[in-house]
Enzyme design. Structure first.
Site, PDB file in Angstrom:
ATOM      1  N   GLU A  67       0.856  -1.192   0.000  1.00 25.50           N
ATOM      2  CA  GLU A  67       0.000   0.000   0.000  1.00 25.50           C
ATOM      3  C   GLU A  67       0.885   1.231   0.000  1.00 25.50           C
ATOM      4  O   GLU A  67       2.086   1.142   0.323  1.00 25.50           O
ATOM      5  CB  GLU A  67      -0.903   0.007   1.238  1.00 25.50           C
ATOM      6  CG  GLU A  67      -2.071  -0.956   1.122  1.00 25.50           C
ATOM      7  CD  GLU A  67      -3.011  -0.899   2.312  1.00 25.50           C
ATOM      8  OE1 GLU A  67      -2.626  -0.340   3.355  1.00 25.50           O
ATOM      9  OE2 GLU A  67      -4.126  -1.417   2.194  1.00 25.50           O
ATOM     10  N   HIS A 112      -9.640  10.838   4.237  1.00 24.40           N
ATOM     11  CA  HIS A 112      -9.561   9.991   3.042  1.00 24.40           C
ATOM     12  C   HIS A 112     -10.158  10.811   1.902  1.00 24.40           C
ATOM     13  O   HIS A 112     -11.229  11.405   2.065  1.00 24.40           O
ATOM     14  CB  HIS A 112     -10.370   8.705   3.264  1.00 24.40           C
ATOM     15  CG  HIS A 112     -10.090   7.671   2.232  1.00 24.40           C
ATOM     16  ND1 HIS A 112     -10.565   7.775   0.952  1.00 24.40           N
ATOM     17  CD2 HIS A 112      -9.367   6.541   2.280  1.00 24.40           C
ATOM     18  CE1 HIS A 112     -10.138   6.730   0.246  1.00 24.40           C
ATOM     19  NE2 HIS A 112      -9.411   5.970   1.044  1.00 24.40           N
ATOM     20  N   ARG A 120      -2.396  11.261  -0.612  1.00 23.08           N
ATOM     21  CA  ARG A 120      -3.764  11.476  -0.111  1.00 23.08           C
ATOM     22  C   ARG A 120      -4.030  12.901   0.366  1.00 23.08           C
ATOM     23  O   ARG A 120      -5.069  13.476   0.076  1.00 23.08           O
ATOM     24  CB  ARG A 120      -4.013  10.573   1.098  1.00 23.08           C
ATOM     25  CG  ARG A 120      -4.537   9.233   0.755  1.00 23.08           C
ATOM     26  CD  ARG A 120      -4.922   8.531   2.039  1.00 23.08           C
ATOM     27  NE  ARG A 120      -5.204   7.133   1.745  1.00 23.08           N
ATOM     28  CZ  ARG A 120      -5.585   6.244   2.654  1.00 23.08           C
ATOM     29  NH1 ARG A 120      -5.720   6.595   3.905  1.00 23.08           N
ATOM     30  NH2 ARG A 120      -5.836   5.007   2.316  1.00 23.08           N
ATOM     31  N   HIS A 180     -11.086  10.253   8.597  1.00 24.23           N
ATOM     32  CA  HIS A 180     -10.857   8.808   8.511  1.00 24.23           C
ATOM     33  C   HIS A 180     -10.155   8.245   9.750  1.00 24.23           C
ATOM     34  O   HIS A 180     -10.530   7.197  10.250  1.00 24.23           O
ATOM     35  CB  HIS A 180     -10.009   8.555   7.266  1.00 24.23           C
ATOM     36  CG  HIS A 180      -9.852   7.128   6.894  1.00 24.23           C
ATOM     37  ND1 HIS A 180     -10.931   6.287   6.738  1.00 24.23           N
ATOM     38  CD2 HIS A 180      -8.744   6.379   6.632  1.00 24.23           C
ATOM     39  CE1 HIS A 180     -10.489   5.079   6.384  1.00 24.23           C
ATOM     40  NE2 HIS A 180      -9.173   5.112   6.340  1.00 24.23           N
ATOM     41  N   ARG A 189      -0.402   8.978   9.389  1.00 27.48           N
ATOM     42  CA  ARG A 189      -0.436   7.526   9.607  1.00 27.48           C
ATOM     43  C   ARG A 189      -0.154   6.776   8.309  1.00 27.48           C
ATOM     44  O   ARG A 189      -0.703   7.115   7.256  1.00 27.48           O
ATOM     45  CB  ARG A 189      -1.832   7.120  10.093  1.00 27.48           C
ATOM     46  CG  ARG A 189      -2.028   5.630  10.178  1.00 27.48           C
ATOM     47  CD  ARG A 189      -3.480   5.285  10.436  1.00 27.48           C
ATOM     48  NE  ARG A 189      -4.291   5.469   9.262  1.00 27.48           N
ATOM     49  CZ  ARG A 189      -5.076   4.535   8.717  1.00 27.48           C
ATOM     50  NH1 ARG A 189      -5.154   3.348   9.278  1.00 27.48           N
ATOM     51  NH2 ARG A 189      -5.799   4.777   7.656  1.00 27.48           N
TER      52      ARG A 189
HETATM   53  C1  FAD Z   1     -13.569   2.571   6.682  1.00 25.76           C
HETATM   54  C2  FAD Z   1     -12.295   2.280   7.458  1.00 25.76           C
HETATM   55  C3  FAD Z   1     -11.305   1.490   6.889  1.00 25.76           C
HETATM   56  C4  FAD Z   1     -10.127   1.223   7.611  1.00 25.76           C
HETATM   57  N1  FAD Z   1      -9.183   0.397   7.041  1.00 25.76           N
HETATM   58  C5  FAD Z   1      -8.079   0.074   7.776  1.00 25.76           C
HETATM   59  C6  FAD Z   1      -7.135  -0.871   7.276  1.00 25.76           C
HETATM   60  O1  FAD Z   1      -7.303  -1.444   6.199  1.00 25.76           O
HETATM   61  N2  FAD Z   1      -6.039  -1.134   8.036  1.00 25.76           N
HETATM   62  C7  FAD Z   1      -5.807  -0.549   9.252  1.00 25.76           C
HETATM   63  O2  FAD Z   1      -4.780  -0.831   9.888  1.00 25.76           O
HETATM   64  N3  FAD Z   1      -6.701   0.331   9.737  1.00 25.76           N
HETATM   65  C8  FAD Z   1      -7.830   0.638   9.055  1.00 25.76           C
HETATM   66  N4  FAD Z   1      -8.733   1.511   9.578  1.00 25.76           N
HETATM   67  C9  FAD Z   1      -8.516   2.008  10.944  1.00 25.76           C
HETATM   68  C10 FAD Z   1      -8.791   0.877  11.946  1.00 25.76           C
HETATM   69  O3  FAD Z   1      -9.923   0.149  11.519  1.00 25.76           O
HETATM   70  C11 FAD Z   1      -9.056   1.417  13.354  1.00 25.76           C
HETATM   71  O4  FAD Z   1      -8.054   2.322  13.717  1.00 25.76           O
HETATM   72  C12 FAD Z   1      -9.075   0.282  14.388  1.00 25.76           C
HETATM   73  O5  FAD Z   1      -9.992  -0.701  13.987  1.00 25.76           O
HETATM   74  C13 FAD Z   1      -9.428   0.823  15.760  1.00 25.76           C
HETATM   75  O6  FAD Z   1      -9.711  -0.242  16.634  1.00 25.76           O
HETATM   76  P1  FAD Z   1     -10.225   0.086  18.091  1.00 25.76           P
HETATM   77  O7  FAD Z   1     -10.385  -1.216  18.801  1.00 25.76           O
HETATM   78  O8  FAD Z   1      -9.353   1.100  18.705  1.00 25.76           O
HETATM   79  O9  FAD Z   1     -11.626   0.810  17.876  1.00 25.76           O
HETATM   80  P2  FAD Z   1     -13.003   0.350  17.230  1.00 25.76           P
HETATM   81  O10 FAD Z   1     -12.886  -0.870  16.420  1.00 25.76           O
HETATM   82  O11 FAD Z   1     -13.579   1.549  16.589  1.00 25.76           O
HETATM   83  O12 FAD Z   1     -13.870  -0.028  18.512  1.00 25.76           O
HETATM   84  C14 FAD Z   1     -14.230   0.957  19.457  1.00 25.76           C
HETATM   85  C15 FAD Z   1     -15.296   0.375  20.351  1.00 25.76           C
HETATM   86  O13 FAD Z   1     -15.565   1.253  21.444  1.00 25.76           O
HETATM   87  C16 FAD Z   1     -16.974   1.365  21.623  1.00 25.76           C
HETATM   88  N5  FAD Z   1     -17.237   2.624  22.322  1.00 25.76           N
HETATM   89  C17 FAD Z   1     -16.961   3.887  21.925  1.00 25.76           C
HETATM   90  N6  FAD Z   1     -17.346   4.764  22.867  1.00 25.76           N
HETATM   91  C18 FAD Z   1     -17.874   4.036  23.897  1.00 25.76           C
HETATM   92  C19 FAD Z   1     -18.459   4.363  25.135  1.00 25.76           C
HETATM   93  N7  FAD Z   1     -18.617   5.625  25.557  1.00 25.76           N
HETATM   94  N8  FAD Z   1     -18.907   3.363  25.921  1.00 25.76           N
HETATM   95  C20 FAD Z   1     -18.818   2.064  25.539  1.00 25.76           C
HETATM   96  N9  FAD Z   1     -18.264   1.697  24.352  1.00 25.76           N
HETATM   97  C21 FAD Z   1     -17.798   2.674  23.552  1.00 25.76           C
HETATM   98  C22 FAD Z   1     -17.523   1.282  20.208  1.00 25.76           C
HETATM   99  O14 FAD Z   1     -18.883   0.949  20.212  1.00 25.76           O
HETATM  100  C23 FAD Z   1     -16.634   0.164  19.654  1.00 25.76           C
HETATM  101  O15 FAD Z   1     -17.106  -1.097  20.061  1.00 25.76           O
HETATM  102  C24 FAD Z   1      -9.916   1.784   8.887  1.00 25.76           C
HETATM  103  C25 FAD Z   1     -10.907   2.585   9.445  1.00 25.76           C
HETATM  104  C26 FAD Z   1     -12.090   2.832   8.761  1.00 25.76           C
HETATM  105  C27 FAD Z   1     -13.144   3.676   9.397  1.00 25.76           C
END
Ligand code: FAD
Length: 554
Positions: free
Chosen positions: A119, A247, A293, A354, A389
């Site tokens: 990528e 994005h 980007r 994003h 990033r």
């Molecule tokens: C469309 C898209 C494509 C992406 N593609 C990639 C990729 O290909 N590769 C890559 O490395 N990264 C990618 N990313 C970024 C990556 O997906 C995220 O940075 C990563 O998944 C974050 O994981 P996390 O566990 O921190 O948060 P999340 O997976 O967002 O989970 C957060 C959790 O916290 C919960 N939550 C939030 N606030 C509260 C609250 N007050 N009380 C209780 N629960 C709460 C939410 O409901 C959720 O369950 C992408 C992001 C997006 C949006």
């Protein structure tokens, strides 16, 4: 005051994305784990990740090359020791994904060799993936694994409102003057409206990002920056919030689900056009649509601002119908379902918020500066991304910090002091004024102001204007919050206002342009600012301001 029972657990996890679930799975060895999550368990950003997860797996790749690519993307603001620790954790993370049953793609004809793609910004092929739905496969596998553990409870539709710290104890309590320690959280049961007091020895914040602070975002609706706002209110340091990645091309579909139009469309010859049909990237950058980007996002932003348009277009109509349908079947299908034939019509697109590079500051062991509060995933500012990033580094960072948080928890959980009795949630004096329409309107106002004034291109004047506006809106929200029964909309709105305020203030502290932060009054990079932007709240200062009748917040 309504009384609800306190729930005791050893470890509280807030959020059920890749960071929260991986940590929970490991921490189950150390005691009882309670995971609380807003909405349904798989609603976060993890499920939406398409591209994949970066990791060095030998061949002609090396940790040194991955580290150097990450440092370059960060405009040298990333921390080399953090980047090394995360990058070196990659192979272990991938081994665990395979162990829990994530069906990572393999090379055609060789089931033992994992398929690696490349990528933007990565100089080697090191992205592991499950077709174009990597995140969904990972999220499903972790949810399955977590459900199999008897001592992990997963409470869906439970929204954390605030971390519980000494600020919630009565005046005169002996712990009132001790360093800030986290003893759990107040959590709203979204179905009953009851607020539960969850008391825990260790709390992991894994609430993901905050793209919903902007009008256009690729993020899910739960991404409202709750973790950053809660930690800031509790006194934690929040860093580098000015670095928000946009994005360039999200499908413009007001009211519809957020849907990314992958970079590959431009890679395969997609042309960006304004509403007059002009190819505006001509003359902007030698690589035109394939410029980096941030350059493409800025060019689109300029078209929208100068022309007053809502969106630009991505044109694939010069490609054959067969080619489009076979190369981009999902995009073709998604657009067709909305009445758009992309073989004959241009695709309306906008840039969209994003990824949040900043967050709650943590050390190399995932510890925040609040005792017994750890953070992992997008909510955490680890020092991995600096000013930009690198694609697919965030899933890796989330997995790595879930592991480091587990190790911290393992080292310290036995030494945690006995937990104090905690006050129950106090809803004295609230009454339903039935003005909920205001909540929706203010939410839209914040998102529009952030988009127009604090988006892809910023300026000193616009930042100052946005600050005044958000400050005023916050005062409205805060009084609404104090007078009405708490619900998820108002919790999120309050957090969005604080998130916006933190982004604006961080941006003002960086009078230069670096990576994702572009200020037209300071278009050059300035070596004086080759450092992080830290913000720490002073609740006492805030309380004083409120007593003095100041309407904003500090
Ligand atoms: C469309 C898209 C494509 C992406 N593609 C990639 C990729 O290909 N590769 C890559 O490395 N990264 C990618 N990313 C970024 C990556 O997906 C995220 O940075 C990563 O998944 C974050 O994981 P996390 O566990 O921190 O948060 P999340 O997976 O967002 O989970 C957060 C959790 O916290 C919960 N939550 C939030 N606030 C509260 C609250 N007050 N009380 C209780 N629960 C709460 C939410 O409901 C959720 O369950 C992408 C992001 C997006 C949006």
């Amino acid at each position: 005051m309504t009384k609800y029972k306190t729930i005791d657990t050893d470890i509280l996890v807030i959020g059920s994305g890749i960071a929260g679930l991986r940590f929970a799975l490991k921490a189950a060895d150390l005691g009882d784990v309670l995971v609380v999550t807003k909405s349904s368990a798989s609603k976060g950003a993890t499920r939406l990740a398409q591209g994949g997860i970066a990791s060095v797996l030998g061949g002609d790749d090396s940790f040194e090359t991955h580290i150097s690519d990450t440092m370059d993307a960060s405009r040298n603001l990333a921390k080399p020791d953090v980047v090394r620790k995360i990058v070196e954790h990659g192979p272990d993370a991938i081994a665990e994904l395979l162990e829990i049953g994530v069906p990572l793609d393999t090379v055609e004809g060789d089931e033992d060799a994992l398929s690696l793609t490349q990528e933007g910004g990565h100089s080697k092929r090191r992205i592991l993936h499950v077709a174009d739905a990597t995140g969904r496969a990972i999220e499903e596998a972790y949810i399955r694994a977590v459900r199999e553990k008897d001592n992990i409870s997963l409470l869906q539709n439970h929204c954390a409102i605030d971390l519980i710290t000494r600020h919630h104890l009565d005046e005169g309590h002996p712990l009132k003057k001790e360093p800030v320690t986290c003893w759990g959280a107040y959590v709203l049961d979204e179905e009953t409206g009851h607020v539960k007091t969850v008391r825990a020895k260790v709390t992991l914040l894994a609430t993901g990002g905050g793209g919903c602070v902007y009008k256009h975002t690729t993020n899910p609706s739960v991404a409202t920056g709750d973790g950053v706002a809660m930690s800031y209110r509790a006194g934690a340091t929040v860093s580098n919030m000015e670095f928000f990645q946009f994005h360039p091309t999200m499908f413009y579909d007001p009211g519809g689900d957020n849907f990314l139009i992958t970079e590959a469309v431009r890679g395969e010859g997609g042309i960006l056009r304004n509403s007059s049909g002009e190819r505006f990237m001509e003359g902007m950058h030698p690589r035109m649509e394939l410029a980096p980007r941030d350059v493409v996002s800025r060019a689109i932003d300029e078209q929208l601002k100068t022309r007053g348009d809502t969106n630009v277009f991505l044109d694939l109509t010069h490609k054959s119908e067969d080619y489009i349908k076979s190369r981009f079947p999902n995009i073709y299908k998604h657009c067709a379902e909305r009445g758009l034939d992309i073989t004959k019509e241009w695709i309306p697109v906008v840039p969209a918020a994003h990824y949040m590079c900043g967050g709650v500051r943590v050390d190399l062991n995932a510890r925040t500066d609040i005792i017994n509060l750890l953070a992992a995933g997008e909510v955490a500012f680890t020092g991995m991304h600096g000013a930009n990033r690198l694609a697919s580094n965030s899933l890796l960072e989330s997995m790595a910090y879930a592991q480091f948080a587990y190790e911290s928890c393992r080292e310290n959980i036995r030494d945690v002091s006995p937990l104090p009795e905690l006050p129950e949630w106090d809803d004295t004096g609230v009454f339903d004024r039935r003005e909920w329409v205001i909540v929706r309107h203010i939410r839209e106002e914040i998102r529009s102001v952030m988009w127009d004034y604090v988006g892809i291109v910023r300026s000193d004047d616009r930042l100052e204007a946005a600050k005044r506006f958000v400050d005023f809106l916050y005062s409205q929200i805060d009084s609404f919050y104090r007078q009405n029964p708490v619900n998820r909309d108002v919790i999120e709105l309050r957090n969005l206002a604080i998130l916006g305020w933190l982004i604006i203030n961080s941006a003002q502290k960086r009078p230069e342009s670096r990576g994702l932060h572009f200020n037209s009054d300071h278009p050059e990079i300035d070596s004086e600012y080759a450092k992080d932007t830290d913000l720490i709240s002073s609740l006492f200062q805030r309380e004083k301001h409120l007593r003095d009748g100041y309407i904003g917040f500090v």
